[in-house]
Design a protein around this motif. Structure first.
Motif, PDB file in Angstrom:
ATOM      1  N   ASP A  74       0.831  -1.209   0.000  1.00  0.00           N
ATOM      2  CA  ASP A  74       0.000   0.000   0.000  1.00  0.00           C
ATOM      3  C   ASP A  74       0.860   1.252   0.000  1.00  0.00           C
ATOM      4  N   PHE A  75       1.889   1.231   0.847  1.00  0.00           N
ATOM      5  CA  PHE A  75       2.764   2.384   0.979  1.00  0.00           C
ATOM      6  C   PHE A  75       3.367   2.732  -0.370  1.00  0.00           C
ATOM      7  N   SER A  76       3.734   1.706  -1.134  1.00  0.00           N
ATOM      8  CA  SER A  76       4.476   1.930  -2.365  1.00  0.00           C
ATOM      9  C   SER A  76       3.589   2.156  -3.575  1.00  0.00           C
ATOM     10  N   ARG A  77       2.271   2.080  -3.377  1.00  0.00           N
ATOM     11  CA  ARG A  77       1.368   2.162  -4.528  1.00  0.00           C
ATOM     12  C   ARG A  77       1.608   3.419  -5.348  1.00  0.00           C
ATOM     13  N   ILE A  78       1.792   4.555  -4.679  1.00  0.00           N
ATOM     14  CA  ILE A  78       1.930   5.789  -5.449  1.00  0.00           C
ATOM     15  C   ILE A  78       3.280   5.873  -6.177  1.00  0.00           C
ATOM     16  N   ALA A  79       4.190   4.955  -5.884  1.00  0.00           N
ATOM     17  CA  ALA A  79       5.444   4.915  -6.656  1.00  0.00           C
ATOM     18  C   ALA A  79       5.213   4.321  -8.043  1.00  0.00           C
ATOM     19  N   SER A  80       4.022   3.819  -8.280  1.00  0.00           N
ATOM     20  CA  SER A  80       3.671   3.345  -9.624  1.00  0.00           C
ATOM     21  C   SER A  80       3.129   4.474 -10.498  1.00  0.00           C
ATOM     22  N   SER A  81       3.129   5.678  -9.963  1.00  0.00           N
ATOM     23  CA  SER A  81       2.583   6.814 -10.720  1.00  0.00           C
ATOM     24  C   SER A  81       3.466   7.143 -11.916  1.00  0.00           C
ATOM     25  N   ASP A  82       2.878   7.845 -12.868  1.00  0.00           N
ATOM     26  CA  ASP A  82       3.567   8.147 -14.122  1.00  0.00           C
ATOM     27  C   ASP A  82       4.789   9.051 -13.911  1.00  0.00           C
ATOM     28  N   PRO A  83       5.960   8.590 -14.301  1.00  0.00           N
ATOM     29  CA  PRO A  83       7.181   9.363 -14.067  1.00  0.00           C
ATOM     30  C   PRO A  83       7.204  10.731 -14.766  1.00  0.00           C
ATOM     31  N   THR A  84       6.639  10.813 -15.965  1.00  0.00           N
ATOM     32  CA  THR A  84       6.636  12.097 -16.684  1.00  0.00           C
ATOM     33  C   THR A  84       5.771  13.114 -15.950  1.00  0.00           C
ATOM     34  N   MET A  85       4.581  12.669 -15.581  1.00  0.00           N
ATOM     35  CA  MET A  85       3.668  13.555 -14.856  1.00  0.00           C
ATOM     36  C   MET A  85       4.346  14.073 -13.595  1.00  0.00           C
ATOM     37  N   TRP A  86       5.045  13.180 -12.906  1.00  0.00           N
ATOM     38  CA  TRP A  86       5.627  13.562 -11.615  1.00  0.00           C
ATOM     39  C   TRP A  86       6.921  14.350 -11.747  1.00  0.00           C
ATOM     40  N   GLN A  87       7.674  14.096 -12.784  1.00  0.00           N
ATOM     41  CA  GLN A  87       8.849  14.927 -13.040  1.00  0.00           C
ATOM     42  C   GLN A  87       8.362  16.367 -13.242  1.00  0.00           C
ATOM     43  N   ASP A  88       7.303  16.528 -14.016  1.00  0.00           N
ATOM     44  CA  ASP A  88       6.757  17.863 -14.287  1.00  0.00           C
ATOM     45  C   ASP A  88       6.235  18.531 -13.020  1.00  0.00           C
ATOM     46  N   ILE A  89       5.469  17.767 -12.247  1.00  0.00           N
ATOM     47  CA  ILE A  89       4.871  18.342 -11.037  1.00  0.00           C
ATOM     48  C   ILE A  89       5.961  18.807 -10.082  1.00  0.00           C
TER      49      ILE A  89
END
Lengths: 293, 293
Positions: A222-237
């Motif tokens: 559960d803790f790591s679930r958000i590490a599956s988020s899109d890398p491009t989106m998060w690099q930008d954010i």
């Protein structure tokens, strides 16, 4: 509400808006605008019934469109505004779905000189670890919160329209300043994502040396679930909101220094207090989260 | 397998072992040993059918008991061993469920001079955010991993018995050294819990000043789930395993320093690499987690 909604960037976020708008009868037609490389994705969006048609030419995409929602990563906003500028129509309403608002507003200023009064910056807060139109869900925004960050120059009627649009989709709408949005989301979303990426990366490298992942339990999942988020989106954010994020990283480092100190000193009761407080805080969060009013 | 199983500390962990053992016909009777203050909880355990009887007197608890599993927080192990010592029986098998193994083994040495050969240190890896016997589940350990950390002096027949016991319950059993267990679990479990406690505490204090929790999304909900873990259990674990945890906190801080550095420098591609690597690592973790062989 609208004749023709144009989604720019029909991925998880844009695709879900398209599905929700359709389901609520908020538009008669939904089209998408994208780049050449997005063609397979947009074709898939048609196959899935998420959109009716798609274009790579902004002129064609804007013809007859009365509402545009930009759903691409926030790093692309300036380029998107540049692309739309020749066709920008005072009768059309424009909005976005970006996870940062300051950078979006700055991009609009850079392209238009000032932020167009018919552009309403918005952020639907809905997490998802999957990406792409295949992952789009009609109820992604149901019972979730949406934040609008109109400027003093934004047309109130445009704000009202998007307020109504999102409430029909099932979100509860909050209005706040651009600055407050970026401050709050840095804490509730951006920092947690950075922590998850950092931890999962660190453990990933350990696991490559010697198996450790097999001994992680459901809690880590559960803790790591958000590490599956899109890398491009998060690099930008992260780059867009770094002024807010960097101080928070430093504050978090101070928290960790404190815990390390307590461990060094074997301070059981202070550790207990720390963990107890967190447990209560989490309980408070759950009560708030499960009641989006 | 056993005539009478005695669970010391019939909470979530001990209660779930009791339920699973019963369900698999691994014992004819299940009893609990606890303190005066645990009486309401043990009474509830009887009402729920988790155990058949309970005692506060170790002499009564040990009479006819051929298997003892200690399920109290690891900080209590030495006191439990002291309590059991006068009744320690070479025909009985003893084990535990503690999240650290080094401290448990040290506690046994402190009380007995050397670790009894019929005590098999064990750790069932099953996360849960709830506590207490009400939360006990018969399938908590099904398809989960269990680690045994026998010493060279541990009776191999005792090891075999617990290996079989846990496999009948549905766990896959791994055997490793005490040291390796504590090193691995510090990374996969103890550090993540500390990060979750630290973040939720930090955001909890911000939320008290000005609402921020209402703008956190589902991702934060999952991330913060392990911050609902029992503070006493975690105070004990962190202190017991601090030699492994402290260096990991420092390594994690180095990771955060690196991310901060990348943000300061606006290094988009390095951030992308970092986030991408984490996403892939998480995918690898899921494949391992969903296939406990």
């Amino acid at each position: 509400m609208f004749e023709r909604l144009c989604i720019i960037g029909v991925g998880l976020i844009g695709g879900s808006i398209a599905k929700a708008a359709r389901a609520e009868g908020l538009c008669k037609q939904v089209v998408a605008l994208g780049r050449e490389k997005n063609l397979p994705n947009m074709q898939r969006a048609v196959e899935l019934g998420v959109i009716d048609a798609f274009y790579t030419d902004p002129a064609q995409a804007m013809a007859g469109t009365d509402c545009v929602i930009i759903c691409t990563p926030v790093g692309s906003m300036q380029a998107i505004f540049e692309q739309l500028k020749p066709y920008w129509n005072s009768q059309t309403l424009y909005s976005d779905a970006g996870s940062t608002k300051g950078s979006v507003v700055e991009a609009a200023r850079a392209v238009f000189g000032k932020v167009p009064s018919n552009f309403v910056p918005a952020h639907p807060i809905a997490g998802a670890e999957r990406s792409g139109v295949e992952a789009a869900k009609v109820d992604l925004y149901k019972n979730r919160r949406l934040i609008l960050t109109p400027l003093s120059s934004t047309d109130p009627r445009a704000v009202d329209q998007f307020n109504a649009f999102w409430r029909r989709i099932g979100s509860s709408v909050a209005i706040m300043s651009v600055e407050h949005h970026d401050t709050v989301l840095a804490a509730t979303s951006h920092l947690p994502h950075i922590l998850a990426f950092a931890l999962v990366g660190m453990l990933g490298r350990k696991d490559e040396q010697r198996e450790i992942f097999k001994y992680a339990a459901g809690g880590f999942r559960d803790f790591s679930r958000i590490a599956s988020s899109d890398p491009t989106m998060w690099q930008d954010i992260c780059l867009a909101n770094k002024q807010e994020i960097i101080p928070l990283i430093q504050q978090f480092q101070a928290e960790l220094n404190q815990v390390e100190h307590l461990l060094q000193n074997g301070d059981a009761s202070a550790l207990f207090e720390t963990f107890s407080y967190a447990k209560q805080a989490r309980q408070r969060f759950l009560e708030i989260f499960d009641d989006p009013t």
